[in-house]
Design a protein around this motif. Structure first.
Motif, PDB file in Angstrom:
ATOM      1  N   VAL A 200      47.436  37.252  48.380  1.00  0.00           N
ATOM      2  CA  VAL A 200      46.755  37.524  49.650  1.00  0.00           C
ATOM      3  C   VAL A 200      47.289  38.811  50.269  1.00  0.00           C
ATOM      4  CG1 VAL A 200      46.286  36.701  51.982  1.00  0.00           C
ATOM      5  CG2 VAL A 200      46.269  35.089  50.072  1.00  0.00           C
ATOM      6  N   LEU A 201      48.602  38.957  50.300  1.00  0.00           N
ATOM      7  CA  LEU A 201      49.210  40.167  50.861  1.00  0.00           C
ATOM      8  C   LEU A 201      48.791  41.406  50.081  1.00  0.00           C
ATOM      9  CD1 LEU A 201      52.810  38.771  51.468  1.00  0.00           C
ATOM     10  CD2 LEU A 201      51.046  39.180  53.202  1.00  0.00           C
ATOM     11  N   GLU A 202      48.729  41.291  48.776  1.00  0.00           N
ATOM     12  CA  GLU A 202      48.308  42.426  47.952  1.00  0.00           C
ATOM     13  C   GLU A 202      46.852  42.774  48.216  1.00  0.00           C
ATOM     14  OE1 GLU A 202      46.916  44.732  44.466  1.00  0.00           O
ATOM     15  OE2 GLU A 202      46.173  42.809  45.211  1.00  0.00           O
ATOM     16  N   HIS A 203      46.018  41.771  48.465  1.00  0.00           N
ATOM     17  CA  HIS A 203      44.614  42.044  48.785  1.00  0.00           C
ATOM     18  C   HIS A 203      44.475  42.749  50.134  1.00  0.00           C
ATOM     19  CE1 HIS A 203      43.330  39.734  45.313  1.00  0.00           C
ATOM     20  NE2 HIS A 203      42.061  39.929  45.638  1.00  0.00           N
ATOM     21  N   VAL A 204      45.344  42.427  51.083  1.00  0.00           N
ATOM     22  CA  VAL A 204      45.307  43.122  52.367  1.00  0.00           C
ATOM     23  C   VAL A 204      45.577  44.606  52.157  1.00  0.00           C
ATOM     24  CG1 VAL A 204      46.437  43.376  54.608  1.00  0.00           C
ATOM     25  CG2 VAL A 204      45.937  41.091  53.722  1.00  0.00           C
ATOM     26  N   GLU A 205      46.585  44.932  51.361  1.00  0.00           N
ATOM     27  CA  GLU A 205      46.885  46.337  51.092  1.00  0.00           C
ATOM     28  C   GLU A 205      45.781  46.991  50.273  1.00  0.00           C
ATOM     29  OE1 GLU A 205      49.267  48.181  52.513  1.00  0.00           O
ATOM     30  OE2 GLU A 205      49.374  46.315  53.657  1.00  0.00           O
ATOM     31  N   ARG A 206      45.203  46.254  49.370  1.00  0.00           N
ATOM     32  CA  ARG A 206      44.094  46.776  48.555  1.00  0.00           C
ATOM     33  C   ARG A 206      42.902  47.112  49.460  1.00  0.00           C
ATOM     34  NH1 ARG A 206      42.937  46.440  43.034  1.00  0.00           N
ATOM     35  NH2 ARG A 206      44.944  45.389  42.763  1.00  0.00           N
ATOM     36  N   ALA A 207      42.584  46.211  50.390  1.00  0.00           N
ATOM     37  CA  ALA A 207      41.482  46.450  51.328  1.00  0.00           C
ATOM     38  C   ALA A 207      41.796  47.643  52.225  1.00  0.00           C
ATOM     39  CB  ALA A 207      41.221  45.204  52.170  1.00  0.00           C
ATOM     40  N   ARG A 208      43.058  47.758  52.649  1.00  0.00           N
ATOM     41  CA  ARG A 208      43.451  48.877  53.504  1.00  0.00           C
ATOM     42  C   ARG A 208      43.208  50.211  52.791  1.00  0.00           C
ATOM     43  NH1 ARG A 208      47.012  48.043  57.629  1.00  0.00           N
ATOM     44  NH2 ARG A 208      48.008  46.324  56.505  1.00  0.00           N
ATOM     45  N   LYS A 209      43.588  50.280  51.528  1.00  0.00           N
ATOM     46  CA  LYS A 209      43.402  51.514  50.757  1.00  0.00           C
ATOM     47  C   LYS A 209      41.922  51.831  50.542  1.00  0.00           C
ATOM     48  CE  LYS A 209      47.807  51.122  48.320  1.00  0.00           C
ATOM     49  NZ  LYS A 209      48.477  50.843  47.013  1.00  0.00           N
ATOM     50  N   LEU A 210      41.104  50.788  50.477  1.00  0.00           N
ATOM     51  CA  LEU A 210      39.664  50.975  50.281  1.00  0.00           C
ATOM     52  C   LEU A 210      38.924  51.234  51.590  1.00  0.00           C
ATOM     53  CD1 LEU A 210      39.017  48.125  47.680  1.00  0.00           C
ATOM     54  CD2 LEU A 210      38.943  50.594  47.225  1.00  0.00           C
ATOM     55  N   GLY A 211      39.633  51.159  52.709  1.00  0.00           N
ATOM     56  CA  GLY A 211      39.007  51.359  54.006  1.00  0.00           C
ATOM     57  C   GLY A 211      38.137  50.205  54.439  1.00  0.00           C
ATOM     58  N   LEU A 212      38.459  49.000  53.981  1.00  0.00           N
ATOM     59  CA  LEU A 212      37.682  47.809  54.323  1.00  0.00           C
ATOM     60  C   LEU A 212      38.394  47.020  55.416  1.00  0.00           C
ATOM     61  CD1 LEU A 212      36.750  46.702  50.692  1.00  0.00           C
ATOM     62  CD2 LEU A 212      35.272  47.880  52.345  1.00  0.00           C
ATOM     63  N   PRO A 213      37.682  46.550  56.424  1.00  0.00           N
ATOM     64  CA  PRO A 213      38.343  45.941  57.591  1.00  0.00           C
ATOM     65  C   PRO A 213      38.817  44.504  57.420  1.00  0.00           C
ATOM     66  CG  PRO A 213      35.983  46.068  57.954  1.00  0.00           C
ATOM     67  CD  PRO A 213      36.251  46.803  56.675  1.00  0.00           C
ATOM     68  N   TYR A 214      38.323  43.769  56.422  1.00  0.00           N
ATOM     69  CA  TYR A 214      38.657  42.347  56.352  1.00  0.00           C
ATOM     70  C   TYR A 214      39.010  41.900  54.931  1.00  0.00           C
ATOM     71  CZ  TYR A 214      36.198  42.312  60.848  1.00  0.00           C
ATOM     72  OH  TYR A 214      35.787  42.576  62.134  1.00  0.00           O
ATOM     73  N   VAL A 215      39.800  40.833  54.883  1.00  0.00           N
ATOM     74  CA  VAL A 215      39.986  40.044  53.659  1.00  0.00           C
ATOM     75  C   VAL A 215      39.539  38.629  53.982  1.00  0.00           C
ATOM     76  CG1 VAL A 215      41.627  39.059  52.021  1.00  0.00           C
ATOM     77  CG2 VAL A 215      41.869  41.445  52.722  1.00  0.00           C
ATOM     78  N   TYR A 216      38.497  38.176  53.317  1.00  0.00           N
ATOM     79  CA  TYR A 216      37.940  36.845  53.547  1.00  0.00           C
ATOM     80  C   TYR A 216      38.705  35.810  52.718  1.00  0.00           C
ATOM     81  CZ  TYR A 216      33.817  38.865  55.875  1.00  0.00           C
ATOM     82  OH  TYR A 216      32.967  39.517  56.744  1.00  0.00           O
ATOM     83  N   LEU A 217      39.193  34.770  53.383  1.00  0.00           N
ATOM     84  CA  LEU A 217      39.995  33.734  52.726  1.00  0.00           C
ATOM     85  C   LEU A 217      39.246  32.439  52.499  1.00  0.00           C
ATOM     86  CD1 LEU A 217      43.464  34.091  54.520  1.00  0.00           C
ATOM     87  CD2 LEU A 217      42.701  35.137  52.376  1.00  0.00           C
TER      88      LEU A 217
END
Length: 248
Positions: A200-217
């Motif tokens: 989950v934490l890695e997906h948050v950083e992945r989304a941040r790098k992609l410029g995406l505002p959310y990670v849906y859980l």
């Protein structure tokens, strides 16, 4: 007689079945098919409305007397790892995630099988065969990746790839406004690494790098031990009757 639009989604309601999260309750789901040229756009709209994807189906709870299932998404821009989360990231700093096409291999199924047998031996997926698993991964009409986690190598900084044994993987959809974690699997023998949280934490950083505002859980269910971990990722937004509300 008026004919329905050819591309308009048709929604269906399942019969009641025992709730997998809260004992003594029943669940029903409303669902539609995600197929054709408009599948990606439809998945976007439905995800923002609280639906989840499973293969080529989008669904959400439609229980008559219960509203316990609440969609949650992490607010990426404002998320800061807690001390505990930083320890987990540090403990797994030797791992790297690589996004690959949704093409399952035998090692994916082996890890999936071991994970189910250890963590969910009585769950709805317990009897899934290798063919069932392949369909779960491959049967998608939206933008999906199989994100593998392996040890870093000297070349990882250039290639973005790891090496050696497969520690974990996540089936992840890319939406217009975020990443949606469809299903995650990890080696249960490596419990000390907290790989579920790490992904989950890695997906948050992945989304941040992609410029995406959310990670849906997916769904958080208050009172369900299986879903309790999702409340730890703050700030997050929860989908309430009046819309998405920020928590934390």
């Amino acid at each position: 007689m008026t004919r329905p639009l050819r591309d308009a989604p048709q929604f269906y309601l399942t019969s009641p079945t025992p709730c997998p999260y809260l004992p003594g309750r029943e669940e029903r789901k409303v669902f539609t098919h995600l197929v054709g040229a408009r599948a990606r756009d439809l998945n976007d709209v439905l995800s923002q409305g609280g639906f989840r994807r499973s293969q080529s189906i989008a669904y959400r709870p439609a229980c008559e007397t219960c509203r316990a299932c609440i969609s949650v998404r992490i607010v990426v821009a404002d998320f800061r790892p807690s001390r505990t989360f930083r320890k987990i990231l540090s403990h797994n700093s030797d791992l790297i995630g690589e996004a690959l096409p949704p093409q399952p291999r035998s090692e994916h199924y082996s890890l999936f099988r071991g994970y189910l047998d250890d963590r969910h031996p009585d769950g709805g997926m317990a009897t899934m065969s290798a063919l069932d698993f392949a369909m779960m991964v491959e049967d998608t009409h939206v933008e999906t990746s199989l994100i593998e986690y392996r040890r870093r190598s000297p070349d990882s900084g250039f290639t973005g790839r790891g090496q050696g044994d497969l520690f974990a993987f996540a089936l992840t959809d890319r939406l217009s406004d975020g990443l949606s974690m469809v299903y995650s699997v990890y080696d249960p023998a490596l419990e000390a690494r907290s790989l579920g949280t790490f992904m989950v934490l890695e997906h948050v950083e992945r989304a941040r790098k992609l410029g995406l505002p959310y990670v849906y859980l997916g769904y958080w269910v208050e009172g369900s031990p299986k879903m309790a971990y999702k409340a730890r990722f703050l700030p997050q937004e929860r989908l309430m009757p009046q819309g998405w509300e920020r928590v934390g």
